[in-house]
Each structure stands twice: as C-alpha cells, then as structure tokens.
Design a protein around this motif. Structure first.
Motif, mmCIF file in Angstrom:
data_model
loop_
_atom_site.group_PDB
_atom_site.id
_atom_site.type_symbol
_atom_site.label_atom_id
_atom_site.label_comp_id
_atom_site.label_asym_id
_atom_site.label_seq_id
_atom_site.Cartn_x
_atom_site.Cartn_y
_atom_site.Cartn_z
ATOM 1 N N LYS A 1 11.334 37.479 46.869
ATOM 2 C CA LYS A 1 10.806 38.852 47.644
ATOM 3 C C LYS A 1 11.576 40.082 46.700
ATOM 4 N N GLN B 1 6.025 39.560 46.447
ATOM 5 C CA GLN B 1 6.583 38.434 46.253
ATOM 6 C C GLN B 1 6.325 37.836 44.893
ATOM 7 N N TRP B 2 7.352 37.476 44.077
ATOM 8 C CA TRP B 2 6.961 36.710 42.750
ATOM 9 C C TRP B 2 6.991 35.172 43.098
ATOM 10 N N SER B 3 6.062 34.555 42.412
ATOM 11 C CA SER B 3 6.024 33.144 42.103
ATOM 12 C C SER B 3 5.556 32.750 40.659
ATOM 13 N N GLN C 1 0.628 26.558 41.391
ATOM 14 C CA GLN C 1 0.505 27.462 40.032
ATOM 15 C C GLN C 1 -0.932 27.052 39.223
ATOM 16 N N LEU D 1 4.072 31.850 51.465
ATOM 17 C CA LEU D 1 4.292 31.344 50.091
ATOM 18 C C LEU D 1 3.222 30.969 49.408
ATOM 19 N N PRO E 1 10.090 31.421 45.534
ATOM 20 C CA PRO E 1 9.562 32.587 45.590
ATOM 21 C C PRO E 1 10.676 33.775 45.779
ATOM 22 N N GLU F 1 3.026 33.568 36.018
ATOM 23 C CA GLU F 1 3.550 34.193 36.825
ATOM 24 C C GLU F 1 2.694 34.912 37.638
ATOM 25 N N TYR G 1 2.345 37.572 41.193
ATOM 26 C CA TYR G 1 2.782 38.849 41.931
ATOM 27 C C TYR G 1 1.790 39.041 43.078
ATOM 28 N N THR H 1 -3.088 40.637 44.625
ATOM 29 C CA THR H 1 -2.365 39.498 43.846
ATOM 30 C C THR H 1 -2.928 39.575 42.430
#
Length: 781
Positions: free
Chosen positions: A420, A426-428, A111, A38, A418, A462, A464, A470
């Motif tokens: 998947k 994974q996007w956050s 972030q 995460l 997050p 954003e 990924y 990353t």
C-alpha cells in the motif's frame, strides 16, 4: 485498511464460506469470489465451498459471480490471526448474465498481463462439453478453429495458431508437436472448470511463442471440506453416433490428515462416420480415452501437489482426401461430392492418427513471513505420435510417421505481497524464471529430423492501482538453442545443424474506469518466436495433412508488435465490449501453397513451402448483450479480421473470414420442479473470404499449374441453431440437462479454414444431449 497495519502484521487470516443459488439452495460449482482490493480470488468447489487464505488484517470487498446469476458484493472485516466465515451466500438468477461468454475483469491466474480476456466457465462451459478445445472456443469473439476434417480442430486467436499460441494445461505449457495444423491439442476439456483466453501478445509472463495469445485450461480448486464427491457427465450426439462419458471423484480428509485432498478423473469418447447433408465421410471415426489423478497437500504456510494425466486418442482421416495421381487430385477437387459414399460405420482404419500424451507435474509453494509467495513447478511431458498412411509402405503394422517428443519444463515464480502507498494506491507484481528442454526421436519416413531444444527466460511484472487507474508493465529476456540431427545418405554418418537465438521484450498496459460501468483498457506489447524444427527442416509427406511440406533453414525469428484497445460497458440492460487490435509481425513464417503438386510413390499431393514475409493482422471484436425484457435477451458477437502480406502486397491463405454470431434467449423465472429453464435460438453467419490470394490455373506441358491456392474460397454460409436447458433436483443435488441442435436447416457448406475443404462438405444437422450430475458422499458442508 491502512498501509502500516498491512505491513506490520503477518497475513495469516482466512475467509471461507459457501455459494448457493436461491430457491433450492443448490451449490454453485465454479462460482468465483473476487477480492477487489487485492485483485485476486478463487473458485468454488463442487459443494459450492470456497476458501481464501493468507489475508492481512483489514476490510475487504468480496465480489461473488456466477454465470446466470446477479453479481453480489459484501464487505468482510478480517482481524489478525483469525478465521472469518462468510457463511452461506445466496445468488439470485439473472437472465442478463445468462450468455455464453463471460468477460472477466479479474485475473483467473495471478499476474497475467493487463490484456483483453474472455472466459468460459460454469453453465457456459457446460454447454460445450463433449467438443474439442478448438470447437469449444469458437463461440468467443476473435476465436476461430482451423480444421482437418470433422475430427481435428486447433484454436485460432485473431488469425494466429499452432506455435504462436501457448496452451497452459493445468499450469503447464502444453508441448505436443503443435506445429502441425492438423495436430489437435491433446487436452481433456472435462478437466477444466474455466477456459480463459488472453487475446494478444502475452510472452512476458508465459514465454516466447505467445504472439497470438494464451489459452489457460484451469481445473477447479481441490476440495477443502472433509468427505467425498464428484460429478458425472454424459454427452450424446446424433451425427456420427457420438457418445461421451466423463466421471470425476474427489475428496478431502480431516483430523490428522487435514489439508490433504485428492481427485480422479476419466473420459471415454467414441464417434463413427460423420454425415454431411448428402453423404457420409468415410473413415472419420474417433476414439478417445483419458485419465488423470491429482493429490494436494496444503499446510498453513506451504503446500505441494502431484498431478498426472494421460490423453490417448485415435483419429480416422477422411479417405476421400487420399488420391493416387494428378488426375485423381484434380478430379477430387473439382467433383462436388466424394466418389466413394459409404453407409454409417464405427470402423476406424487407415489412414489415421494414434497419439498419446502423458503429463507429470510436481508443484510446491511457500508463503513468506511478509506475505509473498514462492512457487516452484516441474513437469515432464511425453507426446508419442503415430500417423498411418492410406496404404502401408513400411510394413503392415508400422506407421509411416513416428515422432516421440519428451519435454521438461521448470518454473520458479515469486509474487511479492501487495504494498500500500500513502496515496491509497497499491503495488503488486512478480518475478520469475522459465526453463524448457526437449528431445525428439523419429522413425520410418522422414518429415522432421531428430532434435534437441533448450530454452530459458527471465521476467518481471509490476502493477500499480490507484483510484480509477491501473498501470502494468513487464520485461522479459529469452534464450533458445536448437540442434537438428541428420544422416548423410552417401557416407551414412550423422551430422548436425545448430541455431541459437536471444531476445528481449516488454509490455505496457493501462486501464481507466471512466464510470462505474464503463472501463477503457489499452495495451502495447512485443513478442517473438524462434523458428521450430518443422519450419526449418521439414521435407516429406505429412500423412495427416495429405500434403508435402518443405522447410527453409534460413528462416529468422519472428518479431511481433501488438496493440489493442478495449471499451467495456456493464449496464443494467446493456452490456458488452468492443475491442480493436493491430499485430505487426516481422519475418512472419508462412506455409505457402506451391504452384505445382508433388508426385511421389504414394500419389500426387498438394505441396507447401515455408517462407517468410512481413504481415499485419488487424481487426475488431464486438460483443453486445441487450436485455429486451426481464426474460428475453438478445446477444451478438462479431469478429472482423484483416490480414495483409506487406512484402508481396497481397493476401495470405487460411485467414479466418468475418463472422457474426447472434442469439435470442428466453429464461423462465420459475417452473415447477425445474430451475434455470431457458430456450435459445442462434444464427451464425460466416462471410466468404474475399481477402485471399487469387486462384488461377493453366496448362503447361500437359500439367496444371496453380497459383494462390488449389481452390477458391467457398461461398458464405448461414447456420441455424437452438438449445433448451434446465436444472432439476435429483436427491440433494442439481442435475443440469441441455439439448442443442446445430445446422438445423441441414445446409451443405464448406469452411475456408478446413484443410479438407477441397474434397468434402462440412457436417450436417446434429442434435446433442448433455447431462451433468454432481454427487457427494459423507460430509461436504
């Protein structure tokens, strides 16, 4: 953990446990727990306890880290609507990681941009207790401090400081008249369990002005286990007769008040005349009184916090920098020692600064049904600054300069859960709003006008992550409005000047894990800074700087284009990183020394005028640690900086010189009744700043005309230091003790970044004792 399960079930699971050291099983306060999948984590409290909430069902890899201990990874299976106890995790001491700098790959605050970060935490942070924020960070590669005498220090990142660096104090953007080079940040370092520095432009998340970087002063998480505890810090220093005492008391409730926690903290600091190798610096005494309180309430899906702090300081200014005529100024600069050399004293009289900073913060958050988090933060700050001149010109009890700045900030941030992807990625990310409003009131002599200032910003970030890659991108839009108020001397009527600016910026960062121990990170970003009221409208004697400063109302906003590339390696014996950076700043606002000192009723003073040019700041930061044996570790930190005035094809003043900091440390594996026993020897070499404007002077009509600066850069210097530290059990708690010495050879030297280098040497030999003792009352298991 499959994407279907993650998106269909509510994320209500919790993982908790304690982190202790092997042997005496002492709690490791400040240890970090990082959830690899995460890209988030938490910090252990004073009892070593941690808690990570709102997890979706699945299997996670928990990475446990603490300075001086081997990293440990454990897989934890989390079910739906459950609470998983990770029990007690023991970390084993490892001298390889016992170094001052911890390079953190994970994010200490959600972030942040994918940029170079360094942190001080745990034992490494404890070694800096009792020092100012600027002095604490000087040990990090790429970090420096600009000083005004021995008591005032401001952080410098890659050659940039003041309004080009944002300081986040407990999540709040610090606003304390930071435009002044001799205005130190009003931050109590004892509040922090971690100091994190983002090196490079970071405006996207934290707002305009972050051209040079961001400094996060992060307190440890509030306690979650019922009971009461705290810690006591005592610091003593031989030079200046320094004495510091800081105490913290905290607790949490159970049963009907479960989720409610509190913390109280206070610091007292006193210091007298600082001594150079050959003489005392008159009136360099320092007083500091700080207090803070924090109340948290955390429920299942929401929480709230109220925090208040007051920082109160009185800083004496070296009287040897106070001159009365041109002849006195030239004599003070040319003399190798001050004319007045007193004995030691704790007296603190004119000239001095008296500054009080109050901060009130209210924060609330709520977790959405699908795992996202909405956080709202409001803060009010009031900074009251009084500067007293050597001789009173406005009444015996009044300051010559009085400034009161009131700031309100609002932040609203949404972090989505997050997401998947089918490709195991994974996007956050997050979106947010930042708002600020300020009002400044002045009295007595004029330096800057009264003003109102408004600002607003919108951002989106954003990230990924898939496999070894990353990628992170961000966009931000800002609007700033400034109105300055003046009094017409002829008509006695007020009038105003109004400015407004707007700008959009972006960033793109990429990290690639070449091998398990080798990572390459690159970042490109833009940032901007609108001129502040001091840049535009300064016109008067700045008492603390002992200088006359003139603004320029025609200045344009600064625009920065920043790029950096970092290669990091973490092997069994060798670890470290090397980073290169380039920061191009258009319309760089520059406080340039004038050729002719200015004469006022008070005397003769160096004069400076704000101007604008195109500048580049580029350099290399290199940090390497090599484990020669299981107990013996060699570390080196090197900072090379090259700044250039592209407009005039020359150099800039007050740019940090090249520096190399090297240490050799020996750790004992086991000593009876003592743990973590170590001894280290350090050598700091600071080169002469040869990339500075040439200094010349000539006689013209009986007056000396300077060009470039008022004195040439001082010679290079080498400082020897040493430190001895250990931990001992006092009842059920580990007491940490360290004894350190700086400038042990008692070398007489001057630092190029000290505004008072024209008049006096730097402090001589200093021996410091630091003691930290945690304690607990009641249940803290």
């Amino acid at each position: 953990m499959t994407s279907g399960l993650a998106q269909s079930a509510e994320c209500t699971a919790t993982v908790s446990g304690t982190i202790v050291g092997s042997g005496h099983h002492e709690p490791l306060t400040g240890a970090t727990v990082y959830v690899r999948e995460l890209a988030t984590g938490t910090v252990a409290d004073s009892s070593g306890s941690f808690r990570i909430e709102h997890l979706c069902p699945g299997t996670y890899t928990l990475v446990y880290q603490f300075v001086g201990y081997k990293t440990k990874e454990l897989a934890v299976r989390v079910g739906a609507d459950s609470s998983t106890a990770a029990a007690s995790v023991q970390l084993i001491p490892d001298s390889q990681t016992l170094q001052e700098v911890v390079v953190t790959e994970h994010r200490s605050e959600a972030q942040q941009l994918l940029q170079t970060q360094v942190s001080l935490s745990g034992a490494a942070l404890d070694q800096t207790r009792g020092q100012s924020l600027g002095e604490s960070l000087k040990s990090l590669a790429g970090l420096y401090s600009i000083q005004t005498g021995p008591s005032i220090s401001k952080p410098v990142i890659h050659g940039l400081y003041s309004n080009r660096i944002i300081i986040l104090n407990n999540g709040i953007r610090q606003e304390d008249q930071q435009w002044g080079t001799e205005h130190a940040p009003q931050v109590d370092q004892f509040l922090a369990s971690r100091l994190t520095v983002i090196k490079g432009a970071a405006s996207i998340r934290y707002g305009s002005d972050a051209i040079g970087g961001v400094i996060l002063v992060e307190p440890k998480p509030m306690p979650t286990q019922p009971g009461m505890g705290g810690e006591l810090n005592i610091v003593g220093g031989t030079n200046g007769g320094l004495g510091v005492a800081s105490g913290m008391l905290e607790g949490a409730f159970d049963k009907k008040l479960a989720g409610l926690s509190w913390r109280l903290q206070g610091t007292l600091k006193r210091s007298g005349y600082v001594r150079t190798p050959n003489y005392y610096l008159e009136n360099t005494s320092y007083h500091e009184n700080n207090v803070s309180g924090d109340v948290h309430y955390d429920h299942r899906n929401w929480g709230a916090e109220v925090f208040y702090s007051q920082f109160d300081t009185k800083v004496g200014l070296f009287t040897g920098a106070q001159v009365g005529s041109l002849a006195d100024l030239y004599a003070a600069i040319s003399n190798p020692q001050p004319l007045v050399q007193p004995n030691f004293s704790y007296a603190l009289g004119r000239p001095y600064q008296d500054v009080q900073h109050d901060l009130l913060k209210a924060r609330a958050y709520v977790h959405g049904p699908k795992g996202g988090t909405l956080t709202a933060t409001f803060a009010r700050q009031q900074n009251t600054r009084r500067e007293y001149d050597y001789v009173s010109f406005s009444g015996a009890l009044n300051p010559e300069l009085y400034l009161k700045l009131v700031t309100h900030t609002t932040d609203l941030v949404w972090e989505h859960a997050p997401i998947k992807t089918k490709s195991a990625g994974q996007w956050s990310g997050s979106v947010g709003f930042n708002g600020i409003t300020q009002g400044n009131v002045r009295q007595y002599l004029f330096l800057i006008p009264n003003f109102r200032n408004y600002g607003a910003g919108l951002f989106a970030i954003e990230r990924y992550a898939v496999g070894p890659w990353t990628v992170e991108a961000g966009l931000r839009y800002d609007y700033r409005w400034l109105r300055a108020y003046f009094l017409d001397d002829a008509t006695k009527q007020t009038y105003h000047e109004t400015h407004n600016w707007q700008n959009a910026n972006g960033s793109l960062g990429v990290a690639y894990q070449l091998r398990p121990a080798l990572t390459l990170t690159a970042n490109l970003s833009t940032a901007w800074r609108a001129p502040n009221v001091a840049d535009l409208y300064s016109n008067g004697l700045h008492q603390s700087a002992v200088a006359y400063e003139r603004g320029n109302p025609n200045l344009k906003p600064e625009q920065a284009y920043n790029g950096n590339l970092v290669l990091a390696y973490a092997g069994k014996r060798l670890s470290g990183e090397i980073g290169v950076y380039n920061n191009l700043i258009n319309n760089y606002i520059y406080l340039k020394p004038d050729s002719v000192p200015i004469i006022r009723q008070r005397g003769a003073f160096p004069s400076y005028t704000y101007t604008q040019l195109q500048a580049t700041f580029r350099g290399i930061d290199a940090t390497l640690t090599y484990k020669l044996t299981d107990q013996l570790t060699l570390a080196t930190k090197n900072s090379l900086l090259y700044a250039y005035n592209q407009t005039d094809h020359g150099y800039l003043v007050f740019i940090p010189p090249n520096r190399s900091d090297n240490s050799l440390r020996y750790d004992w594996s086991k000593v009876e009744k003592l743990s973590n026993l170590y001894i280290s020897v350090t050598g700091l070499y600071v080169a002469r700043q040869n990339r500075a404007p040439a200094v010349t002077s000539r006689q013209e009509n009986g007056q000396i005309i300077f060009t470039g600066d008022f004195a040439a850069p001082p010679p290079a210097y080498f400082l020897l230091g040493a430190e001895l530290g250990f931990m001992a059990q006092v009842g059920r708690h580990p007491m940490s003790v360290s004894i350190s010495g700086t400038n042990l050879a008692n070398v007489a030297y001057r630092d190029y970044l000290n505004r008072f280098r024209y008049f006096a040497d730097e402090p001589g030999r200093t021996i410091m004792l630091k003691v930290k003792l945690p304690f607990s009352v009641g249940k803290r298991s």
